[in-house]
Structures are given as structure tokens and as C-alpha cells.
Design an enzyme around this catalytic site. Structure first.
Site, short mmCIF file in Angstrom:
data_model
loop_
_atom_site.label_atom_id
_atom_site.label_comp_id
_atom_site.label_asym_id
_atom_site.label_seq_id
_atom_site.Cartn_x
_atom_site.Cartn_y
_atom_site.Cartn_z
N LYS A 33 17.42 24.45 89.77
CA LYS A 33 19.24 23.86 90.95
C LYS A 33 20.18 24.59 90.19
O LYS A 33 20.85 24.56 91.33
CB LYS A 33 18.83 22.39 90.06
N THR A 34 20.81 25.14 89.45
CA THR A 34 21.54 25.91 88.77
C THR A 34 21.63 26.80 89.52
O THR A 34 22.82 27.52 89.74
CB THR A 34 21.74 26.42 87.44
N ASP A 220 27.17 18.29 89.95
CA ASP A 220 25.12 18.73 89.29
C ASP A 220 24.89 17.53 88.44
O ASP A 220 26.17 16.93 87.71
CB ASP A 220 25.49 19.57 88.39
N GLU A 221 23.59 17.40 88.15
CA GLU A 221 23.46 16.24 87.10
C GLU A 221 23.81 15.04 87.51
O GLU A 221 24.01 13.74 86.91
CB GLU A 221 23.55 16.25 85.59
N GLN A 251 15.04 11.63 85.35
CA GLN A 251 15.70 12.53 84.04
C GLN A 251 17.22 11.67 84.21
O GLN A 251 17.89 12.35 83.06
CB GLN A 251 16.30 13.77 84.47
N ARG A 610 9.93 19.72 78.13
CA ARG A 610 10.39 20.58 77.75
C ARG A 610 9.92 21.67 77.37
O ARG A 610 10.34 22.78 77.19
CB ARG A 610 11.16 20.23 76.66
#
Length: 680
Positions: A33-34, A220-221, A251, A610
Site C-alpha cells: 500500500k505504501t 493511510d491506515e 486490521q 506478520r
């Protein structure tokens, strides 16, 4: 630009090139996503010829904002990126308040109260002893924070909770708390979003100004936004409806601090032309880990279904190790890490141990120390939480805002100036009666009737000294003036007098100069973007960094990482141990009792995703609780995983491991012990 786009997969590229309508990017864990956000900034500047000063990208942590800015700087030249805003939500709010201070009826150089400042003010307003009523003060502080995040003002809070005595008390404190903040020319952390939202509601012309300033917004997020943050996004983007928000409802693990995953669904209602693009290709984990994560999270309801997949191979089975008790669990994890380190020639930093609660790390630390395994616990003491830093920050806060009573009270006797509680009590009563700050009261002639001449002389010697430093900050080099202030009050000697050893005092004094260097760097960077900014704005930015980071940035070290599931979000590790897979731990007992199982499942999902290569889940058959050994029930989440991909070891259903597996483990243990003896 084509080189940048060529690195993206088809869906990532579609998300970058979608500019004409509002866009929601549902980005699964590890889906890049970044890259989408930073590539889109470059696309807007290069292909759409949008000036960078009209683009704003916001996220939640300084670390994420820093990484985003660094990646943008690799894609755009310094000239192309000039004026671009890449910041946290709260930094953006601070910038709006700073520029709109006059319209908000604040003076320039306002103070920013941190959590401890706010707690101290609430304690004073409640007239309670801090230790006896610490829990009540905490509850009131939490209620005020939640109300601010939900944009509920004191009058509405009182009306909503008129039949609940504890909340009614909190609402009364809330009203007084806001009044005092305003009197101190101060804002708290939650105000950084609340005040811009209220300003834009009440003064449409100021909203219009910012809408023309920001032509494109990237968030973002997005699943972590609360009510006030969503309202701010909606206000800023309402005119053009040009924005991209990136998030993952699977998330969303911060409901306890106000995050609302339903904000993702709300977007479709508020912006009917919203486009949705899903990023489902994962670049982090093996297929088996993703299969397990997908099957687990499928038990939660979804507005938009998605399924992660990977081209990194299917990977090893997921091991589930059931141990006799929590001590055996900790020892097994330490032994596994040591064994794999030796067999696979891995680095210590390749391993992470995740857990639901901080208390779970205590036994693990003891076992890791016994095996001489280096480790790092995430969430150590914040650089800004150190006493020497809080001391100097209080001096800096008073320099930019003499009305900051909290800062005044912290430093008036630091180092000691023989200004005792009785003097301060008389000063506070006089200041309250006059409606002025403590610092301003020291300058008034009327104070002479309240204090003895020598008492007054001590106060005025301090305030005149501060006045002189303020003057030097305005007329000369402010950093030189601040450096001289630290030396002039002989803070170094104060540290040596009060430290348990000279070495500790030396380290604390070195920290003070690290802070001053950081202030200098902050000032230089700000002036590169806006030469009119000065030391006041730099100190305000440093205060905000304190609130946002809450933890000293450390260079990457070769140590096993120990961290909570909440702290692990956004990180990745080759090998992950997720410990305590039991009912009442994960899911947590409080969440079971309050019906928050879906959030706990999302937390477990974050833990699973993770892991890059190997994932190990551990649990105990018995665990000591309040001195009593109790039987544990395996977590329901274990039953929701694909059983064919789990490799159980230990005590499940009293089935013993195969003889071959036991012998292999004994060989590994012998090899490990031999290696340890060889190193000692």
C-alpha cells in the site's frame, strides 16, 4: 514515470491512475500500500501537473510518515516535491490550528498538553489526591478523550449521561478542563483534530480556504480513523471529492482508542461515486500462512470480501506447540529460537515473539537470558518520557508560552530555588483571583501584598531570568540562548547531585544536548519549507513529536524482537512465535465478556500475517493465575484455522509426538547445548 508504474501490479497501477473520482483502496496485509500512495503522489505531480503544495498525505505515526516522505523523495526531485505535506493526522491538525489561531481565539505560541499535563490538570480540578484516586482520574481522562474524539462537547456529554453519576461528574470536569486549557492558551492531543473540525463547522470561509489549499488528499491506515478524523477528511475533500484512502478492515485493532472500521462503509454513503480497488497479492508471506489467515478472518462479517494470495511458494506447515505450563512455554520458545539460529544460520533479528499482554514477556525474558539470547522489548522508555527531557521541554514550553502553568510549576524549583509549596499556593490563589497565569502574576505589583519581600524576590529573580532568555530568543540566535540557559542554571550539576551514579548523570546530560540538536534540525527543516517559521513553531513541533512517538527511535539491532500484537502492526519478520493461544488470553477475557470477539480475531489475524516464512503458535495446558494453577482451554481461533496445515506438538488430546520427532528434538537440544558451551 513509466518506470515507476512498471514496478506495480495491475491493481496497484489502477489505484495510482484513478484520479477523477474518490477512491477506496482495500489493501490486505503486505500488499504494497505504501508503494501505491507514494507512486500516486509522483503520478499527480508528473502526469497530472498538480503542484506538490496542493497534495497532502496523512498517516498515524511519525515513523510511517517519515518512511513515506523518504520514498517520495526517491521518486521526485527536491523542486518537484516542494511544499508537499506528508504528516500525521495530528501534525496536520497542529498546522491548521497554528495558522488559524486567531480565528480559534488562541494567541500564537500556544502550548500542547501531553497526557501527564492533562492528568495533572484533571487531578487539580477534581481536588483529589493523585494516588488514592488515580483510577477515577484515569477514567475521567479517558471519558474526556473519547468525547473529544466523538465530537461531543461538555453540554452534550452532561445531557447524554445525566442519569449516570460517574459520567455526569466526568462531564462537569470536562467543561472546567476545557475552560482552563483555554485560559492557559493550551490545547491537548485530542484538540488537534477536534478544533479544526469545529472551526470548519462554524466558519465556512476558513474551510473554503483549506479546501482551495489542499486539492488532493491521501489517507493511510484509514480503518484506524475515529469520528473526528473522518469528519476532518470529509470536510477537506467535500468540495473536489478528490482523495484516495487506503485501509484494511481486517486490521482494525484500535477500537479501544476510538478507531471506527465502519468509517470504510460510511464512505460509500457519503461519496456515491466512490471507486473501490482491492489489493490482494501479498508480497510478504508464504501461501500456507495466508491460507490460514484468510480462513481465520472469514469468520468475521465483511462488507467487501477479499482473499490474500502469494507467489512466494506454499511454505512450511504451521506448528502448534502445546506445553505443560507457561514456564515450559517460555523455555520451549527460547530453545526453539536457539536451535533454529544454529541450524539455519539465521540472525537474532529474524525472530519475533508476539503476545496479547505485556505480562507474558516476563518469564520469556528470564528464559532468553538463561540461553544468552539477546532481545529487545518494543515500547521501552520513551526518549521524551525521561525526566531530564521533560525538564528541558518544560523550560522550552514556558519560553514560547509564558501562560503555560504546568510548565512553570515543573521547573520553578528545578534546580532548587527555595520556592516552597506555601509560596506557590499563595501565588496560585493570587493568579486565580486576577485571572492571569502564574508567570504573569509574578510581574504584578499586587503580589507584594501576598508574599514576604524575600519570597517575592526569589520568584522575580526567576521570571526576570526567563524574560531575558525570551528576549534573546527573539533578538539573537535562539539556539545559542537556550544552550546558555541550560549552562547558566547549572543543570549538569543538578543531574550529578540527583543521579545514582556519575555515569547515569553523564548519560542524562548527553540526552539534553541530543534534544537541543533535534530542535536545531527541526528548525532547519521547517525553515526550508517556510522561512518565516521560527523557534516557537519548532518547539511546538518537538512537543508534538513527543506525543506521537512515545518511544525513542533506535537503530536496527540484531536482537530477538518481543512485542505485543498491537505493537506488531505494520511490521514483518521471517519467523514469528505467537504465544498464549488460549481462551481468556487470545481472545482476551474482557473481549469475551463484552462481545468484542471480532476485534480479537482481527488481532490474531494481524499476528499471523506478520510472519514471512515460518509461523509457530504456542499455548499452555495450565497457567498460574493469582497464585493458583488453572487449566487452560485452547483458543477458539485454533479451531478456525485449516487443520490440515497445522502440525501439532505436545499435549493436544493427550496424543504424544512421534518417536522420530522426539528424538530429532533431543538431538537439536544436544547440539544447542554444545554450541552454548563452546561459546562460553
Amino acid at each position: 514515470m513509466e518506470k515507476i508504474l512498471a514496478r506495480l501490479n495491475d491493481r496497484q497501477r489502477a489505484a495510482v491512475e484513478q484520479v477523477s473520482s474518490p477512491l477506496l483502496v482495500l489493501a490486505g496485509a503486505g500488499s504494497g500500500k505504501t508503494s501505491v500512495i507514494t507512486s500516486k503522489i509522483a503520478y499527480l505531480v508528473r502526469e497530472k501537473k498538480m503542484a506538490a503544495r496542493h497534495i497532502c498525505a496523512v498517516t498515524f505515526t511519525n515513523k510511517a510518515a517519515k518512511e513515506m516522505r523518504e520514498r517520495v523523495n526517491q521518486l521526485l526531485s527536491r523542486e518537484e516535491a516542494k511544499g508537499l505535506i506528508v504528516s500525521t493526522f495530528h501534525s496536520l491538525g497542529l498546522e491548521i490550528i497554528r495558522k488559524e489561531a486567531r480565528h480559534l481565539d488562541y494567541k500564537s505560541g500556544f502550548s500542547l498538553f501531553d497526557t501527564e499535563d492533562a492528568k495533572a490538570l484533571i487531578r487539580d480540578l477534581m481536588h483529589k489526591d493523585a494516588q488514592v484516586d488515580a483510577e477515577i482520574i484515569q477514567q475521567v481522562q479517558h471519558a474526556i478523550s473519547q468525547w473529544k474524539n466523538d465530537l461531543i462537547e461538555p453540554e452534550e456529554a452532561a445531557e447524554l449521561h445525566q442519569d449516570e453519576p460517574s459520567y455526569r461528574l466526568a462531564a462537569e470536569v470536562y467543561a472546567a478542563y476545557n475552560r482552563h486549557l483555554k485560559a492557559y492558551n493550551a490545547v491537548d492531543f485530542d484538540d488537534l483534530i477536534r478544533l479544526p473540525v469545529l472551526l470548519f463547522q462554524q466558519q465556512p470561509e476558513r474551510l473554503e480556504h483549506w479546501q482551495h489549499r489542499l486539492h488532493y488528499l491521501l489517507v493511510d491506515e484509514y480503518q484506524d480513523t475515529n469520528a473526528s478524523q473522518y469528519r476532518l477528511v470529509k470536510q477537506l475533500t467535500h468540495l473536489r471529492q478528490t482523495f484516495t484512502v487506503v485501509g484494511d478492515d481486517d486490521q482494525s485493532i484500535y477500537a479501544w482508542r476510538g478507531a471506527r472500521p465502519e468509517n470504510l462503509a460510511q464512505l460509500s454513503d457519503d461519496f456515491p461515486h466512490l471507486k473501490i480497488i482491492k489489493l490482494e497479492q501479498n508480497y510478504r508471506s508464504t501461501g500456507r500462512i495466508l491460507k490460514a489467515a484468510n480462513q481465520l478472518i472469514a469468520h468475521n462479517p465483511h462488507l467487501h470480501e477479499k482473499s490474500l494470495w502469494s507467489q512466494l511458494g506454499f511454505g512450511d506447515p504451521i506448528r502448534v506447540i502445546q506445553c505443560a505450563n507457561e514456564e515450559a512455554e517460555a523455555e520451549r520458545i527460547a530453545a526453539e529460537i536457539m536451535t533454529r539460529k544454529l541450524k539455519q544460520q539465521a540472525q537474532w533479528k529474524d525472530f519475533a515473539v508476539l503476545y496479547r499482554g505485556n505480562f507474558q514477556s516476563r518469564l520469556l525474558e528470564i528464559k532468553l537470558q538463561a540461553f544468552q539470547i539477546p532481545y529487545k522489548i518494543s515500547g521501552g522508555t520513551s526518549f521524551f518520557a525521561r525526566n531530564e527531557i521533560k525538564d528541558i521541554m518544560a523550560y522550552l514550553r514556558l519560553l514560547i508560552n509564558p501562560a503555560d502553568d504546568n510548565a512553570f510549576l515543573r521547573i520553578i524549583n528545578l534546580p532548587r530555588r527555595e520556592i516552597g509549596p506555601s509560596i506557590l499556593e499563595k501565588l496560585a490563589n493570587y493568579a486565580k483571583g486576577r485571572g492571569v497565569s502564574l508567570f504573569a502574576a509574578c510581574h504584578e505589583l499586587g503580589l507584594e501584598s501576598q508574599l514576604k519581600p524575600q519570597q517575592l524576590e526569589r520568584l522575580r529573580r526567576f521570571t526576570q531570568w526567563i524574560d531575558g532568555i525570551m528576549q534573546r530568543c527573539e533578538q539573537e540566535d535562539p539556539l545559542a540562548a537556550i544552550g546558555e540557559m541550560i549552562r547558566d542554571m547549572d543543570y549538569e550539576a543538578w543531574l550529578y547531585q540527583n543521579a545514582s551514579s556519575p555515569k547515569i548523570a553523564e548519560r542524562r546530560y548527553a540526552n539534553v544536548w541530543i534534544l537541543i540538536e533535534s530542535l536545531q534540525t527541526t528548525l532547519q527543516r521547517m525553515q526550508e519549507d517556510d522561512p518565516s517559521l521560527g523557534i516557537k513553531e519548532a518547539i511546538a513541533r518537538l512537543v508534538l513529536r513527543d506525543l506521537l512517538e512515545q518511544q525513542q527511535e533506535e537503530e536496527e539491532v540484531d536482537k530477538v524482537q518481543l512485542l505485543t500484537l498491537h505493537a506488531s502492526k505494520g511490521l514483518e519478520f521471517p519467523q514469528v512465535f505467537l504465544m498464549g493461544m488460549e481462551e481468556d488470553l487470545l481472545p482476551h477475557r474482557n473481549s469475551i465478556e463484552t462481545g468484542q470477539i471480532e476485534e480479537e480475531r482481527r488481532l490474531a489475524y494481524v499476528g499471523l500475517t506478520r510472519a514471512q516464512q515460518q509461523l509457530t503458535l504456542t499455548l499452555a495446558k495450565q497457567r498460574k493465575t493469582y497464585g493458583e494453577m488453572l487449566n487452560c482451554t485452547p483458543s477458539r481461533f485454533l479451531d478456525e484455522l485449516p487443520q490440515e496445515d497445522l502440525q501439532w506438538e505436545g499435549l493436544k488430546n493427550t496424543a504424544e509426538e512421534s518417536l522420530e520427532a522426539q528424538q530429532a528434538r533431543k538431538k537439536d537440544r544436544i547440539a544447542m547445548l554444545q554450541a552454548m558451551l563452546g561459546n562460553s
